[in-house]
Design a protein around this motif. Structure first.
Motif, PDB file in Angstrom:
ATOM      1  N   TYR A 394       0.817  -1.206   0.000  1.00  0.00           N
ATOM      2  CA  TYR A 394       0.000   0.000   0.000  1.00  0.00           C
ATOM      3  C   TYR A 394       0.858   1.268   0.000  1.00  0.00           C
ATOM      4  O   TYR A 394       0.612   2.193  -0.763  1.00  0.00           O
ATOM      5  CB  TYR A 394      -0.948  -0.015   1.205  1.00  0.00           C
ATOM      6  CG  TYR A 394      -1.847  -1.214   1.189  1.00  0.00           C
ATOM      7  CD1 TYR A 394      -2.991  -1.236   0.403  1.00  0.00           C
ATOM      8  CD2 TYR A 394      -1.535  -2.353   1.919  1.00  0.00           C
ATOM      9  CE1 TYR A 394      -3.817  -2.351   0.352  1.00  0.00           C
ATOM     10  CE2 TYR A 394      -2.346  -3.472   1.881  1.00  0.00           C
ATOM     11  CZ  TYR A 394      -3.477  -3.469   1.096  1.00  0.00           C
ATOM     12  OH  TYR A 394      -4.280  -4.574   1.041  1.00  0.00           O
ATOM     13  N   ARG A 395       1.873   1.275   0.872  1.00  0.00           N
ATOM     14  CA  ARG A 395       2.739   2.457   0.953  1.00  0.00           C
ATOM     15  C   ARG A 395       4.202   2.146   0.632  1.00  0.00           C
ATOM     16  O   ARG A 395       5.012   3.059   0.515  1.00  0.00           O
ATOM     17  CB  ARG A 395       2.640   3.070   2.355  1.00  0.00           C
ATOM     18  CG  ARG A 395       1.253   3.619   2.676  1.00  0.00           C
ATOM     19  CD  ARG A 395       1.207   4.218   4.067  1.00  0.00           C
ATOM     20  NE  ARG A 395       1.455   3.221   5.097  1.00  0.00           N
ATOM     21  CZ  ARG A 395       2.339   3.357   6.074  1.00  0.00           C
ATOM     22  NH1 ARG A 395       3.076   4.446   6.149  1.00  0.00           N
ATOM     23  NH2 ARG A 395       2.502   2.411   6.988  1.00  0.00           N
ATOM     24  N   GLY A 396       4.544   0.855   0.533  1.00  0.00           N
ATOM     25  CA  GLY A 396       5.930   0.492   0.263  1.00  0.00           C
ATOM     26  C   GLY A 396       6.840   0.674   1.458  1.00  0.00           C
ATOM     27  O   GLY A 396       8.040   0.925   1.315  1.00  0.00           O
ATOM     28  N   VAL A 397       6.278   0.546   2.665  1.00  0.00           N
ATOM     29  CA  VAL A 397       7.014   0.756   3.907  1.00  0.00           C
ATOM     30  C   VAL A 397       7.392  -0.581   4.526  1.00  0.00           C
ATOM     31  O   VAL A 397       6.612  -1.538   4.493  1.00  0.00           O
ATOM     32  CB  VAL A 397       6.170   1.585   4.904  1.00  0.00           C
ATOM     33  CG1 VAL A 397       6.862   1.682   6.261  1.00  0.00           C
ATOM     34  CG2 VAL A 397       5.927   2.974   4.348  1.00  0.00           C
ATOM     35  N   LEU A 398       8.581  -0.658   5.112  1.00  0.00           N
ATOM     36  CA  LEU A 398       9.027  -1.857   5.809  1.00  0.00           C
ATOM     37  C   LEU A 398       8.178  -2.078   7.047  1.00  0.00           C
ATOM     38  O   LEU A 398       8.069  -1.209   7.908  1.00  0.00           O
ATOM     39  CB  LEU A 398      10.505  -1.709   6.201  1.00  0.00           C
ATOM     40  CG  LEU A 398      11.150  -2.901   6.910  1.00  0.00           C
ATOM     41  CD1 LEU A 398      11.188  -4.125   5.996  1.00  0.00           C
ATOM     42  CD2 LEU A 398      12.563  -2.541   7.382  1.00  0.00           C
ATOM     43  N   LYS A 399       7.569  -3.265   7.147  1.00  0.00           N
ATOM     44  CA  LYS A 399       6.688  -3.586   8.273  1.00  0.00           C
ATOM     45  C   LYS A 399       7.383  -4.438   9.334  1.00  0.00           C
ATOM     46  O   LYS A 399       7.145  -4.271  10.521  1.00  0.00           O
ATOM     47  CB  LYS A 399       5.455  -4.338   7.765  1.00  0.00           C
ATOM     48  CG  LYS A 399       4.627  -3.569   6.760  1.00  0.00           C
ATOM     49  CD  LYS A 399       3.764  -2.529   7.398  1.00  0.00           C
ATOM     50  CE  LYS A 399       2.561  -3.137   8.087  1.00  0.00           C
ATOM     51  NZ  LYS A 399       1.610  -2.106   8.561  1.00  0.00           N
ATOM     52  N   ALA A 400       8.211  -5.383   8.898  1.00  0.00           N
ATOM     53  CA  ALA A 400       8.863  -6.288   9.848  1.00  0.00           C
ATOM     54  C   ALA A 400      10.035  -6.984   9.161  1.00  0.00           C
ATOM     55  O   ALA A 400      10.127  -7.016   7.929  1.00  0.00           O
ATOM     56  CB  ALA A 400       7.872  -7.315  10.391  1.00  0.00           C
ATOM     57  N   VAL A 401      10.915  -7.532   9.984  1.00  0.00           N
ATOM     58  CA  VAL A 401      12.090  -8.257   9.496  1.00  0.00           C
ATOM     59  C   VAL A 401      12.123  -9.622  10.176  1.00  0.00           C
ATOM     60  O   VAL A 401      12.036  -9.706  11.406  1.00  0.00           O
ATOM     61  CB  VAL A 401      13.392  -7.491   9.806  1.00  0.00           C
ATOM     62  CG1 VAL A 401      14.600  -8.249   9.274  1.00  0.00           C
ATOM     63  CG2 VAL A 401      13.346  -6.087   9.221  1.00  0.00           C
ATOM     64  N   TYR A 402      12.221 -10.683   9.372  1.00  0.00           N
ATOM     65  CA  TYR A 402      12.314 -12.033   9.931  1.00  0.00           C
ATOM     66  C   TYR A 402      13.778 -12.435   9.993  1.00  0.00           C
ATOM     67  O   TYR A 402      14.514 -12.357   9.000  1.00  0.00           O
ATOM     68  CB  TYR A 402      11.545 -13.032   9.069  1.00  0.00           C
ATOM     69  CG  TYR A 402      11.556 -14.443   9.635  1.00  0.00           C
ATOM     70  CD1 TYR A 402      10.650 -14.822  10.612  1.00  0.00           C
ATOM     71  CD2 TYR A 402      12.486 -15.380   9.189  1.00  0.00           C
ATOM     72  CE1 TYR A 402      10.659 -16.100  11.142  1.00  0.00           C
ATOM     73  CE2 TYR A 402      12.505 -16.654   9.711  1.00  0.00           C
ATOM     74  CZ  TYR A 402      11.589 -17.019  10.684  1.00  0.00           C
ATOM     75  OH  TYR A 402      11.610 -18.291  11.204  1.00  0.00           O
ATOM     76  N   LEU A 403      14.217 -12.873  11.175  1.00  0.00           N
ATOM     77  CA  LEU A 403      15.590 -13.324  11.391  1.00  0.00           C
ATOM     78  C   LEU A 403      15.588 -14.824  11.632  1.00  0.00           C
ATOM     79  O   LEU A 403      15.008 -15.301  12.609  1.00  0.00           O
ATOM     80  CB  LEU A 403      16.203 -12.603  12.602  1.00  0.00           C
ATOM     81  CG  LEU A 403      16.226 -11.075  12.535  1.00  0.00           C
ATOM     82  CD1 LEU A 403      16.802 -10.500  13.827  1.00  0.00           C
ATOM     83  CD2 LEU A 403      17.028 -10.593  11.335  1.00  0.00           C
TER      84      LEU A 403
END
Length: 516
Positions: A394-403
């Motif tokens: 929708y906005r192209g924003v980083l929501k989360a990072v999986y490690l």
């Protein structure tokens, strides 16, 4: 005979020590010497517009055509938009999976023409990566994609129940007209039914099946009519399903489904990022990975890995060595880069980055204040760890990072990382094992129960190292705990993934572009 008895006695003593240490250490927490205190709560901001939950700043500027990061997505006559601002409707301040209770919210400041699909529920003081949608009917000559409900059913109320609440809450299920389905509940603090134009139901062909996912709160006291559980939902099918972000109420009186939305456009990937937008995304959000100062095993080139024991196994064929730089593999990539895969979940895009290592040594094992070097236990050739970036369409924003962390991993929100240039997460690759963490410290992987084979291996290592005259203990230092241990720290060995990656797979594109 005396030697055998002594060995058995020694093993029993060793097992007893392990059990005692496990009980003591499982009540303690790992020591974290990272100097920056990171906030793990909501980070919500409240103003005249409403409550804005933790967001990760402004999106980068995505050039090019297409519908990625345009704010809304057309599912096929139904335009959906991510709601950012909310107002609280009702809350409980106890119980639930974290003991902190639950709060229910309604989207506020809706853009003109958009409608509510349901309310949003979340665990108090716990970050969520869910996207909550509102919708607008944009059909002209077809049957409307949205309609008001014809009535409401009261699913559950807290009235008369003993719980940490300031007022009573009522959970309502909208009753849809024929040909439409309800995709969310409505929460009120009044026993009066909500207005019929409060929410919209969705045309049935634009919905898809879901299942219960994360438990967010429940009440289990008294008779069965009072028992209730609230869950988030997730789609059963990934291909065209679009999560709404609403919660699902389940109790003895409710047998209803709560579907999600569905993409019905002929080409479902039209809102996915293009090659150039993927490049912009990587420039803005690609991780900066630090290796431990004592690291000996670094990401290898594909050609090195192929030449040192890798074999190609295919169903029904005899295994063969990988030729050259991978000529007989599906993809041929450049050496010593991170390998980037783009996949889709329609409403979100996932960017996975994997690093291949040539030889992986095992972890240390923390025993109270001591750490045992496990030697060759667990050593294996070739390991793949990965970092996944979840960016909303929708906005192209980083929501989360999986490690990834050995056989499991965790989703981490962007604000829990150190950030390079304000947007790029700093990731720490642990010593030898290369599992990923967001802070430079040590981490314990405690098992609730050690298998007998694990105990025998630890006992063997202990005696072998003790007989050789080499100390079984390595730097335990200020650390205290029980379990396999990962160490992560900053060093001069760093991998800038924004500058070193190859795009090897894009699920929704026929051709693959390689970053130079």
């Amino acid at each position: 005979m005396s030697s055998t008895l002594f060995s058995r006695f020694s093993l029993h003593i060793f097992i007893t020590i392990l059990i005692i240490l496990q009980i003591v250490c499982n009540t303690s927490q790992a020591y974290d010497d990272f100097p920056i205190v990171l906030n793990h709560h909501d980070n919500k901001v409240e103003n005249e517009t409403g409550i804005l939950f933790d967001t990760f700043g402004q999106a980068p500027v995505y050039d090019g055509d297409g519908h990625f990061a345009k704010g809304s997505i057309d599912l096929g006559g139904l335009l959906v938009h991510e709601s950012l601002y909310f107002k609280k409707i009702w809350d409980v301040q106890s119980d639930g999976p974290k003991g902190t209770g639950v709060s229910f919210y309604e989207p506020s400041s809706l853009p003109e023409g958009y409608n509510l699909l349901g309310h949003f529920g979340k665990i108090n003081n716990v970050y969520t990566i869910a996207t909550f949608l509102i919708a607008r009917d944009i059909t002209r000559y077809q049957k409307s994609t949205l309609k008001s409900p014809i009535d409401y059913t009261l699913i559950w109320t807290s009235k008369g129940l003993d719980m940490a609440k300031q007022q009573d809450g009522y959970i309502w299920l909208p009753i849809p007209p024929n040909g439409y389905k309800t995709v969310g509940h409505i929460v009120t603090t009044s026993s009066e039914k909500p207005a019929l134009d409060k929410v919209r139901c969705v045309r049935s062909d634009l919905t898809d099946s879901t299942q219960a996912d994360i438990f967010i709160w429940g009440y289990a006291k008294g008779d069965s009519s009072h028992v209730v559980n609230f869950y988030t939902t997730k789609p059963i099918s990934r291909e065209r399903s679009v999560p709404v972000g609403t919660f699902w109420t389940k109790n003895s009186l409710s047998t209803h489904e709560l579907p999600c939305l569905k993409m019905v456009k002929k080409y479902p990937y039209y809102a996915m990022p293009t090659h150039f937008q993927i490049r912009t995304m990587m420039s803005a959000y690609a991780p900066w990975v630090y290796f431990h100062p004592d690291e000996e095993y670094f990401p290898s080139s594909a050609s090195w890995f192929f030449q040192n024991g890798a074999e190609l196994h295919q169903r029904g064929q005899v295994p063969e060595h990988v030729r050259g730089n991978g000529e007989n593999l599906p993809n041929n990539v450049a050496p010593e880069n991170a390998y980037l895969e783009i996949s889709h979940i329609v409403s979100l895009t996932k960017t996975g980055q994997s690093m291949g290592t040539c030889l992986v040594r095992p972890l240390m094992f923390q025993l109270g204040p001591f750490a045992i070097d496990l030697g060759i236990i667990g050593e294996h050739v070739g390991d793949w760890e990965h970092i996944t970036l979840r960016v909303d369409n929708y906005r192209g924003v980083l929501k989360a990072v999986y490690l990834s962390q050995h056989a499991k991993g965790k989703w981490v929100r962007p604000r829990e990382f150190e950030l390079m240039n304000g947007t790029r997460p700093v990731v720490y690759s642990s010593l030898h094992s290369h599992s990923h963490y967001s802070t430079p410290t040590y981490y314990l992987h405690s098992a609730s129960k050690l298998e007998s084979s694990d105990i025998l291996k630890l006992n063997d290592v202990y005696h072998r190292m003790n007989n050789s005259g080499k100390s079984v203990y390595v730097k335990g230092g200020k650390y205290f705990g029980f379990g396999a241990r990962d160490d992560a720290a900053k060093s001069n060995n760093v991998m800038d993934i924004a500058s070193h990656y190859d795009l090897v797979s894009v699920e929704y594109m026929e051709e693959v572009w390689n970053h130079g």
